[in-house]
Scaffold this active site. Structure first.
Site, PDB file in Angstrom:
ATOM      1  N   ARG A  52       0.829  -1.210   0.000  1.00 45.12           N
ATOM      2  CA  ARG A  52       0.000   0.000   0.000  1.00 45.12           C
ATOM      3  C   ARG A  52       0.861   1.256   0.000  1.00 45.12           C
ATOM      4  O   ARG A  52       0.574   2.219  -0.721  1.00 45.12           O
ATOM      5  CB  ARG A  52      -0.923   0.011   1.216  1.00 45.12           C
ATOM      6  CG  ARG A  52      -2.014  -1.034   1.205  1.00 45.12           C
ATOM      7  CD  ARG A  52      -2.899  -0.904   2.428  1.00 45.12           C
ATOM      8  NE  ARG A  52      -2.157  -1.133   3.667  1.00 45.12           N
ATOM      9  CZ  ARG A  52      -2.584  -0.818   4.881  1.00 45.12           C
ATOM     10  NH1 ARG A  52      -3.754  -0.220   5.020  1.00 45.12           N
ATOM     11  NH2 ARG A  52      -1.869  -1.088   5.945  1.00 45.12           N
ATOM     12  N   SER A  93      -5.946   4.284   4.525  1.00 46.37           N
ATOM     13  CA  SER A  93      -5.658   2.865   4.347  1.00 46.37           C
ATOM     14  C   SER A  93      -5.113   2.566   2.959  1.00 46.37           C
ATOM     15  O   SER A  93      -4.112   1.854   2.811  1.00 46.37           O
ATOM     16  CB  SER A  93      -6.926   2.041   4.601  1.00 46.37           C
ATOM     17  OG  SER A  93      -6.650   0.660   4.499  1.00 46.37           O
ATOM     18  N   GLU A 103     -18.917   4.062  -3.725  1.00 43.16           N
ATOM     19  CA  GLU A 103     -18.104   3.570  -4.836  1.00 43.16           C
ATOM     20  C   GLU A 103     -18.802   3.688  -6.188  1.00 43.16           C
ATOM     21  O   GLU A 103     -18.153   3.909  -7.210  1.00 43.16           O
ATOM     22  CB  GLU A 103     -17.694   2.115  -4.582  1.00 43.16           C
ATOM     23  CG  GLU A 103     -16.563   1.932  -3.584  1.00 43.16           C
ATOM     24  CD  GLU A 103     -17.014   2.003  -2.143  1.00 43.16           C
ATOM     25  OE1 GLU A 103     -16.156   1.912  -1.238  1.00 43.16           O
ATOM     26  OE2 GLU A 103     -18.233   2.146  -1.905  1.00 43.16           O
ATOM     27  N   PHE A 156     -15.083  -3.747  -2.258  1.00 46.31           N
ATOM     28  CA  PHE A 156     -16.042  -2.695  -2.580  1.00 46.31           C
ATOM     29  C   PHE A 156     -15.800  -2.126  -3.980  1.00 46.31           C
ATOM     30  O   PHE A 156     -16.748  -1.823  -4.707  1.00 46.31           O
ATOM     31  CB  PHE A 156     -15.960  -1.572  -1.547  1.00 46.31           C
ATOM     32  CG  PHE A 156     -16.126  -2.039  -0.130  1.00 46.31           C
ATOM     33  CD1 PHE A 156     -17.132  -2.939   0.212  1.00 46.31           C
ATOM     34  CD2 PHE A 156     -15.275  -1.600   0.867  1.00 46.31           C
ATOM     35  CE1 PHE A 156     -17.284  -3.380   1.520  1.00 46.31           C
ATOM     36  CE2 PHE A 156     -15.410  -2.036   2.171  1.00 46.31           C
ATOM     37  CZ  PHE A 156     -16.419  -2.925   2.506  1.00 46.31           C
ATOM     38  N   ASP A 171     -10.857  -7.729   9.659  1.00 46.68           N
ATOM     39  CA  ASP A 171     -12.233  -7.287   9.415  1.00 46.68           C
ATOM     40  C   ASP A 171     -13.150  -8.365   8.871  1.00 46.68           C
ATOM     41  O   ASP A 171     -14.354  -8.140   8.718  1.00 46.68           O
ATOM     42  CB  ASP A 171     -12.241  -6.091   8.453  1.00 46.68           C
ATOM     43  CG  ASP A 171     -11.730  -4.829   9.123  1.00 46.68           C
ATOM     44  OD1 ASP A 171     -11.915  -4.701  10.353  1.00 46.68           O
ATOM     45  OD2 ASP A 171     -11.142  -3.976   8.438  1.00 46.68           O
ATOM     46  N   ARG A 197      -2.570  -5.701   1.564  1.00 49.85           N
ATOM     47  CA  ARG A 197      -2.536  -4.770   2.698  1.00 49.85           C
ATOM     48  C   ARG A 197      -1.201  -4.811   3.460  1.00 49.85           C
ATOM     49  O   ARG A 197      -0.844  -3.860   4.157  1.00 49.85           O
ATOM     50  CB  ARG A 197      -3.675  -5.121   3.655  1.00 49.85           C
ATOM     51  CG  ARG A 197      -3.889  -4.140   4.799  1.00 49.85           C
ATOM     52  CD  ARG A 197      -5.029  -4.621   5.696  1.00 49.85           C
ATOM     53  NE  ARG A 197      -5.301  -3.678   6.766  1.00 49.85           N
ATOM     54  CZ  ARG A 197      -6.183  -2.690   6.695  1.00 49.85           C
ATOM     55  NH1 ARG A 197      -6.881  -2.509   5.576  1.00 49.85           N
ATOM     56  NH2 ARG A 197      -6.382  -1.881   7.722  1.00 49.85           N
TER      57      ARG A 197
END
Length: 313
Positions: free
Chosen positions: A8, A35, A56, A81, A115, A165
């Site tokens: 990232r 993020s 989105e 998403f 998550d 991530r």
């Protein structure tokens, strides 16, 4: 200074460099900039950064409009998403006209380990792969991210970019030029061929090292461009192998494995096994490695797949 290991962070830095190179590069965010690291672009170019909120669908439509106005829009959200919520807009407003919208699907696969299934994208490769004209990229490490992003400046049509991530081991040679569409041979071998993407590239290399100690020679290919897939390279690298394994951090339904088998369907080839997630959503865990082990996305799983296939030939 050594390159960062976090994909990232490497992406955010590369996007800033691209923005300095071309004033038409703009960024759109779905309230996740800290993020996805698009916040780095906001810091440098606040007038070229559009915070769209948790929307989105609207972000994809806005990106299409910016592309029609001559901009090169990069839109950002978690992969689940970016691919799922905005599918209709990506299909109709971006892919049908073939617009140069770059979709950054951050925290792809199981990499958002804390998550759980609502935030983890395992079906995104299949969703994006079926869209005509959509390019799909899945870098293996931060070095490849840094090489990949500049190629998006002039690439024709829409692109979906899967960004892990977490920190991943370096596997990409720093000095070698990068080209979208190329399959990269990271290790040669004669007994088996392993086609891998993302985090599974380093796992495949670990597996090849372990198998070498047993006298099994394994060729490892980094397929960082899932679509358009280099069919000729797949056929060439599968030739002569007695076992073929495809390893990916995604559903085995419609993913890289399916693409490789489609590429091989017109030629004689060795038995093929998939190492990936089998018709399942994700789950939450204390860390990333726990999830990779739970879903069988490990070096030992790749090695076991090679052994099983070789026993049948």
């Amino acid at each position: 200074m050594a390159p960062v290991k976090n994909l990232r962070e490497a992406y955010g830095q590369a996007l800033v460099s691209l923005g300095k190179q071309n004033r038409h590069v703009v960024a759109l965010e779905a309230d996740l900039g800290k993020s996805t690291r698009s916040i780095l672009f906001q810091g440098e170019f606040p007038d070229r950064y559009f915070e769209m909120g948790i929307a989105e669908q609207n972000m994809a439509s806005t990106a299409a409009g910016l592309a029609l106005a001559g901009k090169i829009p990069f839109m950002h959200s978690f992969a689940v998403f970016a691919s799922g919520r905005a599918f209709d807009q990506l299909r109709n407003s971006v892919c049908i006209p073939g617009l140069p919208v770059r979709i950054c699907g951050s925290s792809c696969g199981l990499s958002d380990f804390g998550d759980g299934k609502t935030h983890q994208a395992l079906e995104d490769v299949a969703i994006m792969r079926v869209l005509p004209g959509m390019t799909i990229l899945c870098p293996a490490d931060a070095i490849e991210v840094t090489k990949m992003v500049p190629c998006l400046l002039d690439w024709k049509g829409p692109v979906y970019l899967r960004i892990n991530r977490n920190d991943l081991p370096f596997v990409t040679p720093e000095a070698e030029p990068y080209h979208i569409g190329k399959i990269w041979k990271l290790r040669d071998g004669s007994d088996a061929a392993v086609f891998a993407s993302g985090v599974m590239v380093s796992k495949a290399l670990e597996a090849a090292e372990a198998l070498a100690k047993e006298g099994t020679s394994v060729r490892v290919l980094n397929v960082s461009t899932i679509k358009p897939l280099d069919v000729e390279a797949v056929i060439a690298n599968a030739a002569g192998a007695r076992a073929i394994v495809v390893a990916e951090e995604a559903s085995v339904i419609g993913g890289l494995g399916a693409a490789v088998v489609e590429a091989l369907r017109g030629v004689r080839h060795a038995p093929v096994e998939f190492v990936g997630v089998r018709d399942s959503f994700g789950a939450s865990a204390e860390n990333y490695e726990i999830l990779l082990r739970h879903y069988g996305l490990t070096a030992s799983a790749v090695a076991d797949a090679v052994r099983r296939l070789l026993q049948t030939t």
